[in-house]
Every structure is written in structure tokens, then in C-alpha cells.
Enzyme design. Sequence first.
Site, PDB file in Angstrom:
ATOM      1  N   GLU A   1     -67.766 -18.989 -38.385  1.00  0.00           N
ATOM      2  CA  GLU A   1     -66.469 -18.325 -38.559  1.00  0.00           C
ATOM      3  C   GLU A   1     -65.763 -18.983 -39.743  1.00  0.00           C
ATOM      4  O   GLU A   1     -64.793 -19.698 -39.602  1.00  0.00           O
ATOM      5  CB  GLU A   1     -65.639 -18.396 -37.270  1.00  0.00           C
ATOM      6  CG  GLU A   1     -65.548 -19.784 -36.703  1.00  0.00           C
ATOM      7  CD  GLU A   1     -64.938 -19.829 -35.305  1.00  0.00           C
ATOM      8  OE1 GLU A   1     -65.037 -18.848 -34.556  1.00  0.00           O
ATOM      9  OE2 GLU A   1     -64.369 -20.881 -34.981  1.00  0.00           O
TER      10      GLU A   1
ATOM     11  N   CYS B   1     -35.692 -27.235 -53.105  1.00  0.00           N
ATOM     12  CA  CYS B   1     -34.988 -28.515 -53.076  1.00  0.00           C
ATOM     13  C   CYS B   1     -35.751 -29.443 -52.156  1.00  0.00           C
ATOM     14  O   CYS B   1     -35.307 -29.774 -51.049  1.00  0.00           O
ATOM     15  CB  CYS B   1     -33.561 -28.325 -52.589  1.00  0.00           C
ATOM     16  SG  CYS B   1     -32.680 -27.191 -53.659  1.00  0.00           S
ATOM     17  N   GLU B   2     -36.928 -29.806 -52.600  1.00  0.00           N
ATOM     18  CA  GLU B   2     -37.907 -30.522 -51.783  1.00  0.00           C
ATOM     19  C   GLU B   2     -38.859 -31.110 -52.808  1.00  0.00           C
ATOM     20  O   GLU B   2     -39.526 -30.345 -53.520  1.00  0.00           O
ATOM     21  CB  GLU B   2     -38.580 -29.477 -50.870  1.00  0.00           C
ATOM     22  CG  GLU B   2     -39.684 -29.948 -50.004  1.00  0.00           C
ATOM     23  CD  GLU B   2     -39.273 -31.034 -49.042  1.00  0.00           C
ATOM     24  OE1 GLU B   2     -39.665 -32.188 -49.340  1.00  0.00           O
ATOM     25  OE2 GLU B   2     -38.598 -30.776 -48.043  1.00  0.00           O
TER      26      GLU B   2
ATOM     27  N   TYR C   1     -50.646 -31.204 -47.901  1.00  0.00           N
ATOM     28  CA  TYR C   1     -51.718 -32.199 -47.746  1.00  0.00           C
ATOM     29  C   TYR C   1     -52.047 -32.942 -49.028  1.00  0.00           C
ATOM     30  O   TYR C   1     -53.068 -33.608 -49.086  1.00  0.00           O
ATOM     31  CB  TYR C   1     -53.055 -31.572 -47.354  1.00  0.00           C
ATOM     32  CG  TYR C   1     -53.125 -30.445 -46.393  1.00  0.00           C
ATOM     33  CD1 TYR C   1     -52.756 -30.612 -45.063  1.00  0.00           C
ATOM     34  CD2 TYR C   1     -53.649 -29.210 -46.798  1.00  0.00           C
ATOM     35  CE1 TYR C   1     -52.908 -29.568 -44.159  1.00  0.00           C
ATOM     36  CE2 TYR C   1     -53.804 -28.170 -45.895  1.00  0.00           C
ATOM     37  CZ  TYR C   1     -53.426 -28.353 -44.581  1.00  0.00           C
ATOM     38  OH  TYR C   1     -53.591 -27.341 -43.702  1.00  0.00           O
TER      39      TYR C   1
ATOM     40  N   GLY D   1     -63.705 -19.145 -43.183  1.00  0.00           N
ATOM     41  CA  GLY D   1     -62.640 -18.472 -43.910  1.00  0.00           C
ATOM     42  C   GLY D   1     -62.695 -18.896 -45.369  1.00  0.00           C
ATOM     43  O   GLY D   1     -63.021 -18.118 -46.268  1.00  0.00           O
ATOM     44  N   ARG D   2     -62.453 -20.185 -45.553  1.00  0.00           N
ATOM     45  CA  ARG D   2     -62.364 -20.748 -46.909  1.00  0.00           C
ATOM     46  C   ARG D   2     -63.589 -20.447 -47.771  1.00  0.00           C
ATOM     47  O   ARG D   2     -63.465 -20.085 -48.939  1.00  0.00           O
ATOM     48  CB  ARG D   2     -62.209 -22.266 -46.779  1.00  0.00           C
ATOM     49  CG  ARG D   2     -61.828 -22.986 -48.037  1.00  0.00           C
ATOM     50  CD  ARG D   2     -61.899 -24.511 -47.838  1.00  0.00           C
ATOM     51  NE  ARG D   2     -61.330 -24.941 -46.589  1.00  0.00           N
ATOM     52  CZ  ARG D   2     -60.034 -25.261 -46.395  1.00  0.00           C
ATOM     53  NH1 ARG D   2     -59.200 -25.216 -47.416  1.00  0.00           N
ATOM     54  NH2 ARG D   2     -59.602 -25.642 -45.213  1.00  0.00           N
TER      55      ARG D   2
ATOM     56  N   ARG E   1     -50.547 -25.831 -49.741  1.00  0.00           N
ATOM     57  CA  ARG E   1     -51.555 -26.888 -49.600  1.00  0.00           C
ATOM     58  C   ARG E   1     -51.269 -28.141 -50.434  1.00  0.00           C
ATOM     59  O   ARG E   1     -51.410 -29.252 -49.913  1.00  0.00           O
ATOM     60  CB  ARG E   1     -52.966 -26.359 -49.880  1.00  0.00           C
ATOM     61  CG  ARG E   1     -53.401 -25.268 -48.876  1.00  0.00           C
ATOM     62  CD  ARG E   1     -54.841 -24.816 -49.083  1.00  0.00           C
ATOM     63  NE  ARG E   1     -55.791 -25.814 -48.653  1.00  0.00           N
ATOM     64  CZ  ARG E   1     -56.432 -26.636 -49.447  1.00  0.00           C
ATOM     65  NH1 ARG E   1     -56.295 -26.563 -50.745  1.00  0.00           N
ATOM     66  NH2 ARG E   1     -57.244 -27.545 -48.944  1.00  0.00           N
TER      67      ARG E   1
ATOM     68  N   GLY F   1     -65.072 -24.312 -41.509  1.00  0.00           N
ATOM     69  CA  GLY F   1     -65.042 -25.637 -42.118  1.00  0.00           C
ATOM     70  C   GLY F   1     -66.002 -25.829 -43.270  1.00  0.00           C
ATOM     71  O   GLY F   1     -66.099 -26.931 -43.815  1.00  0.00           O
TER      72      GLY F   1
HETATM   73  C1  LIG Z   1     -59.145 -22.397 -39.267  1.00  0.00           C
HETATM   74  C2  LIG Z   1     -60.326 -22.078 -38.417  1.00  0.00           C
HETATM   75  C3  LIG Z   1     -61.495 -21.563 -38.979  1.00  0.00           C
HETATM   76  C4  LIG Z   1     -61.686 -21.367 -40.463  1.00  0.00           C
HETATM   77  O1  LIG Z   1     -61.650 -22.548 -41.164  1.00  0.00           O
HETATM   78  P1  LIG Z   1     -62.154 -22.567 -42.694  1.00  0.00           P
HETATM   79  O2  LIG Z   1     -61.861 -23.954 -43.131  1.00  0.00           O
HETATM   80  O3  LIG Z   1     -61.341 -21.564 -43.419  1.00  0.00           O
HETATM   81  O4  LIG Z   1     -63.588 -22.222 -42.685  1.00  0.00           O
HETATM   82  C5  LIG Z   1     -62.522 -21.217 -38.133  1.00  0.00           C
HETATM   83  N1  LIG Z   1     -62.427 -21.396 -36.801  1.00  0.00           N
HETATM   84  C6  LIG Z   1     -61.332 -21.893 -36.217  1.00  0.00           C
HETATM   85  C7  LIG Z   1     -61.298 -22.050 -34.749  1.00  0.00           C
HETATM   86  C8  LIG Z   1     -60.242 -22.260 -37.008  1.00  0.00           C
HETATM   87  O5  LIG Z   1     -59.158 -22.771 -36.423  1.00  0.00           O
END
Ligand SMILES: *Cc1c(COP(=O)(O)O)cnc(C)c1O
Length: 417
Positions: free
Chosen positions: A271, A338-339, A313, A273-274, A309, A230
Site C-alpha cells: 500500500e 508568522c512561523e 520534519y 503512496g509516496r 514536510r 513506506g
Molecule cells: C501512510 C501509510 C501508507 C503509505 O505510506 P507511504 O510512505 O506513502 O508509502 C501506507 N499504509 C499505511 C497504514 C499508512 O499509514
Amino acid sequence: MPMSKSFENRLYPRLDDIAAHFGTPFHIYDEAGIKQTGNHLKEVFSGIDGFREYYAVKALPNPGILNIMQSLGFGYDCSSIAELVLSRAAGGHGEDIMFTSNNTSQEEFICAAAEGGCILNLDDISLLKKVPELPELICFRYNPGERRTGNHIIGNPVEAKYGVTYDQILDAYRQAKDMGVKRFGLHTMLASNELNYTYMVETSDMLLEMVEYISQELDITFEFINIGGGLGIPYRPEDHPLDIDSMAREITAHFDAFKERNGYAPRMFVESGRYITGPHGALVTRAINRKEIYRTYVGVDACMSSLMRPGLYGAYHHITVPGKSGNEEVVDVAGSLCENNDKFATQRSIPKVEDGDLLVIHDTGAHGHAMGFNYNARLRPQELLLREDGSVELIRRAETLDDHLATLKFEENVLSA
Ligand SMILES: *Cc1c(COP(=O)(O)O)cnc(C)c1O
């Protein structure tokens, strides 16, 4: 926010050649940028013993990228069998992998326990009895409900389907202990794309407090807390980046204080990702049609199959037209589904585009390609990796019509009336 200057400097001078060689559209990822962000994260948290990032594989599940995570010493955050398979193929083993699933099936538990297992993060108390063989290390995902509010994408955690509640959490660890679990971790995930670092400090504080409380009640210790993902990135030019240095400094101080009080401190996991890959990817697409009706539309050769995205959203992705500046006009940048929400930008001011121009859609390095879908039988694009040495490598080919039609080839199977 536009991509980093260093990515731009590596990419733009070669963009025409890359597009001519590989064709469009494509996502392209910047190895140097990913490594720089990964190394910076490790550096700012070096004051916490055993700090580790578990890369959220769902953000960019490509072996070419997971190999970079392996070289950085990161673990893998997985929530599906395919993600486990990819992480193990990249070299993840045992506690290099954290499995944070929800509504978990028996098949998933079996896969999680196979090949040296992983850290199992349980989403509910009831799962303790459903895990085929309870490992010696267990983590629970904590959902604090209204006690702490997440931000808007996840919404009020009272309405979120995830985790164990405040009233259940002590009992969850008590039951685990009674069932023979010896080692413990505590996890939560409350934010999404959060740019205010103090939320992350609060999340870490909340988990540390909970660890102290449960430890005292049950006479156990915790090996780690995991504050989830997050961490946000600035998608808009006016967004301020997350202040990761201050975040790390404050969290480290709180870990030190915890250690003073308790004689030990757990490890800290994130954890993300983004934050790790998001800014280091771009979707490159070619303008193929221009249409002037009530609005002006720039039609490009990518669509929601490449990037959901904006349509899903209303998310903002910055768009630039390399080699062009000034002479701006307000347009919608549209795909071919077609959306009507198949648009990468609506009423956006960009330099005037002609058919054949390349457009760069920024910050597609996380939750981009992976989220693409096949509605309208539109195929997902190729992925490229811009290496540190300047070479450009195909790390996923584009889908073909045969791939798409493959599930229509099967043996006849009829349950007679
Ligand atoms: C999606 C997710 C993440 C990664 O979220 P980011 O916004 O990419 O940091 C980490 N942990 C869990 C459990 C997730 O579902």
C-alpha cells in the site's frame, strides 16, 4: 533527487505558459510518470499470483489521481471516511478497498461496511467486539515490537500506537475464527521512506513466517499478506533510488519457497503512496521578495499551506530555478507564515533568483498538498495534472477566503447557564 528528465522535459518548456494561465502557486502532477512507475511495480511483481498495490489515498487524495490508480488496476488503502468516499467515487468497490484505521470510531466501521464493504484491517483485538457486523474476511495489523526495528520516522515500533503485538497476534486470529470469520489476511507497516530494499524483504519474510505459524496453530489459511507502504524515494540528489527490481526478485523467491513448503501461497499486497506519486509532482511557486539581513531570503508565494514536510520534519525537497544555472548563492527559501520554520529550504545553494522567477520544488506528489494546513489563514493552492497528451488540467481549485470562512457561518447555538 531532481525530478525525472522526462517530467522535466514535459514541464519546463511550458512552465511560463502554465503559470501565466493558471497563476501561482500550484502543485502539478505528471500522469505519464505515475503510470510508468505503477506499471513497473506491477511488472516486477508479476511472478507473485494476485499481487496488488493498494494506493495509499492519504498521500494524494484527488479524484484526478485516483482515476489513474483505477486505470492501473490498483486498489485503495483508506484510513478515514473521506478516503473511503473518494475511493468509491473513483470506482473502488468491495475488496478493492482496504480500510486500515486506528482508534476507529463506530461511524467509521459503519461507513467501511457500507456500499459493498471493504477489506477490514483491525488495529486491535478489542475491535473484534466493536465491529457492528463482522465480515467474513478479517485482517490484523501486526506490530512486531522490538523483534524487527523500523527506521527512524516511525521509530521503535514498541512506542508506535499501531497494531497487535507478537504476544497477542495468535489469540487475535483465534478469536476471529471463533467468532465465525472465514477468510484471513495479515498486515504490517513498519517503514517510512525506506530506501534499503532489504527491509522490505525482511518485512515480507516476517509476515510469511507468521502466516505459517498461525496457520499451523489454528488450522486456517491466509489469502494475503500486506507489507504496508513506506517504499522510499530519493529526495536528495545523492540518494540512491530503492532497488525495486531486487526487492521483487527476492520476495518472489521467498513466496515460491513458501508455496513449496505449504502447497499454496497467499497473495501479496503493498500500500504504497509516496513511491507511486511522490516523484511525479512538483510545487511551482513565484519569487516575490528578496531580503538581505543576516541571511539572504527568497520569499515565494507559497508557504506551509502547500507543503508541510520541510517545516514539520526538516525534510529535504530539491529546488530548481528553470532557465537558470550557475551563479549560485546560499539562501533560505521562505513562505509568509508568522512561523520561522515556514521555509522550503534553509541555507541552500540555488541559482540567483530575482523577483518574478519561478521556483520548482520537487517530489511533492505524495504527502504534499494533502498535509497542507491553514494556520495564519493561509489558503491551500490549486492542483494541476499534466496529461500524457500534454494538456494541463485543473484537478483542484485553490481555496478561497469564502471556503476558509465557511465554518464561521452557523446557527446561533447557546447552552444557557
Ligand atoms: C501512510 C501509510 C501508507 C503509505 O505510506 P507511504 O510512505 O506513502 O508509502 C501506507 N499504509 C499505511 C497504514 C499508512 O499509514
